[in-house]
Write a protein that holds these residues in place. Structure first.
Motif, mmCIF file in Angstrom:
data_model
loop_
_atom_site.group_PDB
_atom_site.id
_atom_site.type_symbol
_atom_site.label_atom_id
_atom_site.label_comp_id
_atom_site.label_asym_id
_atom_site.label_seq_id
_atom_site.Cartn_x
_atom_site.Cartn_y
_atom_site.Cartn_z
ATOM 1 N N GLY A 1 0.803 -1.219 0.000
ATOM 2 C CA GLY A 1 0.000 0.000 0.000
ATOM 3 C C GLY A 1 0.833 1.265 0.000
ATOM 4 O O GLY A 1 2.010 1.260 0.354
ATOM 5 N N GLY A 2 0.207 2.364 -0.432
ATOM 6 C CA GLY A 2 0.878 3.657 -0.447
ATOM 7 C C GLY A 2 1.079 4.186 -1.855
ATOM 8 O O GLY A 2 0.580 3.628 -2.832
ATOM 9 N N ASP A 3 1.836 5.280 -1.954
ATOM 10 C CA ASP A 3 2.083 5.916 -3.241
ATOM 11 C C ASP A 3 3.099 5.117 -4.050
ATOM 12 O O ASP A 3 4.181 4.798 -3.564
ATOM 13 C CB ASP A 3 2.607 7.340 -3.044
ATOM 14 C CG ASP A 3 1.549 8.270 -2.467
ATOM 15 O OD1 ASP A 3 0.362 8.077 -2.774
ATOM 16 O OD2 ASP A 3 1.912 9.184 -1.700
ATOM 17 N N VAL A 4 2.748 4.816 -5.287
ATOM 18 C CA VAL A 4 3.641 4.115 -6.208
ATOM 19 C C VAL A 4 3.717 4.932 -7.499
ATOM 20 O O VAL A 4 2.690 5.368 -8.029
ATOM 21 C CB VAL A 4 3.146 2.694 -6.514
ATOM 22 C CG1 VAL A 4 4.061 2.011 -7.520
ATOM 23 C CG2 VAL A 4 3.062 1.867 -5.237
ATOM 24 N N THR A 5 4.942 5.134 -7.997
ATOM 25 C CA THR A 5 5.162 5.947 -9.187
ATOM 26 C C THR A 5 5.840 5.115 -10.274
ATOM 27 O O THR A 5 6.758 4.343 -9.992
ATOM 28 C CB THR A 5 6.034 7.173 -8.864
ATOM 29 O OG1 THR A 5 5.332 8.003 -7.929
ATOM 30 C CG2 THR A 5 6.329 7.985 -10.114
ATOM 31 N N PHE A 6 5.379 5.290 -11.512
ATOM 32 C CA PHE A 6 5.951 4.618 -12.674
ATOM 33 C C PHE A 6 6.419 5.701 -13.643
ATOM 34 O O PHE A 6 5.603 6.463 -14.161
ATOM 35 C CB PHE A 6 4.907 3.726 -13.359
ATOM 36 C CG PHE A 6 4.036 2.954 -12.397
ATOM 37 C CD1 PHE A 6 4.458 1.747 -11.868
ATOM 38 C CD2 PHE A 6 2.801 3.457 -12.019
ATOM 39 C CE1 PHE A 6 3.658 1.039 -10.979
ATOM 40 C CE2 PHE A 6 1.990 2.764 -11.132
ATOM 41 C CZ PHE A 6 2.430 1.547 -10.613
ATOM 42 N N ASP A 7 7.718 5.784 -13.882
ATOM 43 C CA ASP A 7 8.291 6.816 -14.729
ATOM 44 C C ASP A 7 9.017 6.139 -15.889
ATOM 45 O O ASP A 7 9.990 5.415 -15.677
ATOM 46 C CB ASP A 7 9.269 7.663 -13.909
ATOM 47 C CG ASP A 7 9.555 9.008 -14.551
ATOM 48 O OD1 ASP A 7 9.086 9.238 -15.680
ATOM 49 O OD2 ASP A 7 10.249 9.833 -13.923
ATOM 50 N N PHE B 1 4.137 8.647 -17.616
ATOM 51 C CA PHE B 1 4.353 8.798 -16.176
ATOM 52 C C PHE B 1 3.015 8.599 -15.471
ATOM 53 O O PHE B 1 1.970 9.034 -15.947
ATOM 54 C CB PHE B 1 4.908 10.190 -15.856
ATOM 55 C CG PHE B 1 5.096 10.461 -14.389
ATOM 56 C CD1 PHE B 1 6.299 10.187 -13.766
ATOM 57 C CD2 PHE B 1 4.062 10.995 -13.634
ATOM 58 C CE1 PHE B 1 6.480 10.438 -12.408
ATOM 59 C CE2 PHE B 1 4.230 11.251 -12.278
ATOM 60 C CZ PHE B 1 5.439 10.971 -11.668
ATOM 61 N N MET B 2 3.082 7.933 -14.313
ATOM 62 C CA MET B 2 1.875 7.750 -13.511
ATOM 63 C C MET B 2 2.237 7.629 -12.050
ATOM 64 O O MET B 2 3.240 7.009 -11.689
ATOM 65 C CB MET B 2 1.123 6.487 -13.955
ATOM 66 C CG MET B 2 -0.245 6.302 -13.311
ATOM 67 S SD MET B 2 -0.955 4.666 -13.699
ATOM 68 C CE MET B 2 -1.055 4.760 -15.496
ATOM 69 N N SER B 3 1.424 8.243 -11.199
ATOM 70 C CA SER B 3 1.595 8.110 -9.758
ATOM 71 C C SER B 3 0.230 7.831 -9.143
ATOM 72 O O SER B 3 -0.733 8.562 -9.408
ATOM 73 C CB SER B 3 2.190 9.389 -9.159
ATOM 74 O OG SER B 3 2.440 9.235 -7.780
ATOM 75 N N SER B 4 0.136 6.761 -8.353
ATOM 76 C CA SER B 4 -1.151 6.361 -7.777
ATOM 77 C C SER B 4 -0.971 5.933 -6.329
ATOM 78 O O SER B 4 0.054 5.350 -5.967
ATOM 79 C CB SER B 4 -1.770 5.203 -8.565
ATOM 80 O OG SER B 4 -2.061 5.576 -9.890
ATOM 81 N N ASN B 5 -1.971 6.226 -5.532
ATOM 82 C CA ASN B 5 -2.009 5.741 -4.157
ATOM 83 C C ASN B 5 -2.789 4.430 -4.163
ATOM 84 O O ASN B 5 -3.988 4.418 -4.436
ATOM 85 C CB ASN B 5 -2.665 6.764 -3.235
ATOM 86 C CG ASN B 5 -2.572 6.347 -1.775
ATOM 87 O OD1 ASN B 5 -3.405 5.582 -1.290
ATOM 88 N ND2 ASN B 5 -1.560 6.842 -1.084
#
Length: 223
Positions: free
Chosen positions: A46-52, A118-122
């Motif tokens: 769980g938590g913030d995950v970022t894909f760059d 780019f994507m950032s999701s909680n």
């Protein structure tokens, strides 16, 4: 000793939070307009995950070709990504988010063009997929396992440092920088950089030994 132990725990947590995972993959051209799709499986608590993502090898401002991943060739694509829930059976309902272009994150991972996704999701704890393909990717194509409407991968007719005259390539390479609590469960490419828990463990043992040594010395001095 309690202070040292707390310090060790704090350093470990900070290091893990900053640690990044970097992977590389390749999209293959399968026909006149078709191309392959990669599914990266991962789990998180769980938590913030970022894909760059990093792929496009033409500078947005100058049009010059650059070898952004240092592999000695020009082979790239306009990436398109989908974040999907992995609940055992992949369906349309598993789509969480998607991204094509990201001009606001230009340069964050070495990207020289906003075509890099780019994507950032909680995220809640669980299992997920990150689908990577070329521009035009749809959920129907992900479910079918082939991108029917891709215009990429591409290359450049001239060399690195020259103005790019785009030509078709049989493959396009990409890199993903993952940030957050991520453990890969399905890997269609290669891992080129990962957090090193062994290093963190050695650091922790070293700090603990320092704390224990000081405690012993204080105890001997009071006798």
């Amino acid at each position: 000793m309690k202070i040292i132990t707390f310090l060790v725990a704090s350093i470990m947590c900070a290091s893990l939070a900053k640690a990044g995972l970097i992977t590389e993959g390749t999209i293959q051209r399968l026909g006149e307009t078709q191309s392959s799709i990669d599914l990266w499986g991962f789990s998180t608590s769980g938590g913030d995950v970022t894909f760059d993502l990093l792929s496009w090898e033409i500078e947005a401002t100058t049009g010059l070709a650059r070898d952004v991943n240092g592999d000695g060739e020009l082979a790239f694509l306009d990436t398109y990504i989908y974040l999907l829930k992995n609940d055992g059976v992949l369906t349309q309902d598993d789509k969480i988010n998607r991204n094509d272009d990201s001009p606001t994150t230009l340069g964050s991972d070495g990207s020289i063009h906003y075509y890099d996704s780019f994507m950032s999701s909680n995220l809640t704890a669980g299992d997920y997929f990150l689908a990577v393909g070329a521009f035009g990717l749809s959920m129907n194509e992900i479910l079918a396992g082939i991108n029917e409407s891709a215009f990429y991968p591409d290359s450049c007719a001239d060399g690195i440092g020259e103005e790019c005259d785009r030509v078709r390539s049989d493959h396009g390479d990409y890199r993903i920088t993952w940030t957050g609590d991520v453990s890969l469960t399905q890997n269609p490419g290669v891992v080129i950089s990962a957090p090193e828990p062994g290093t963190l463990a050695l650091l922790s043992l070293g700090l603990l030994s320092v704390g224990l040594s000081r405690k012993i010395k204080r105890s001997q001095n009071t006798r």
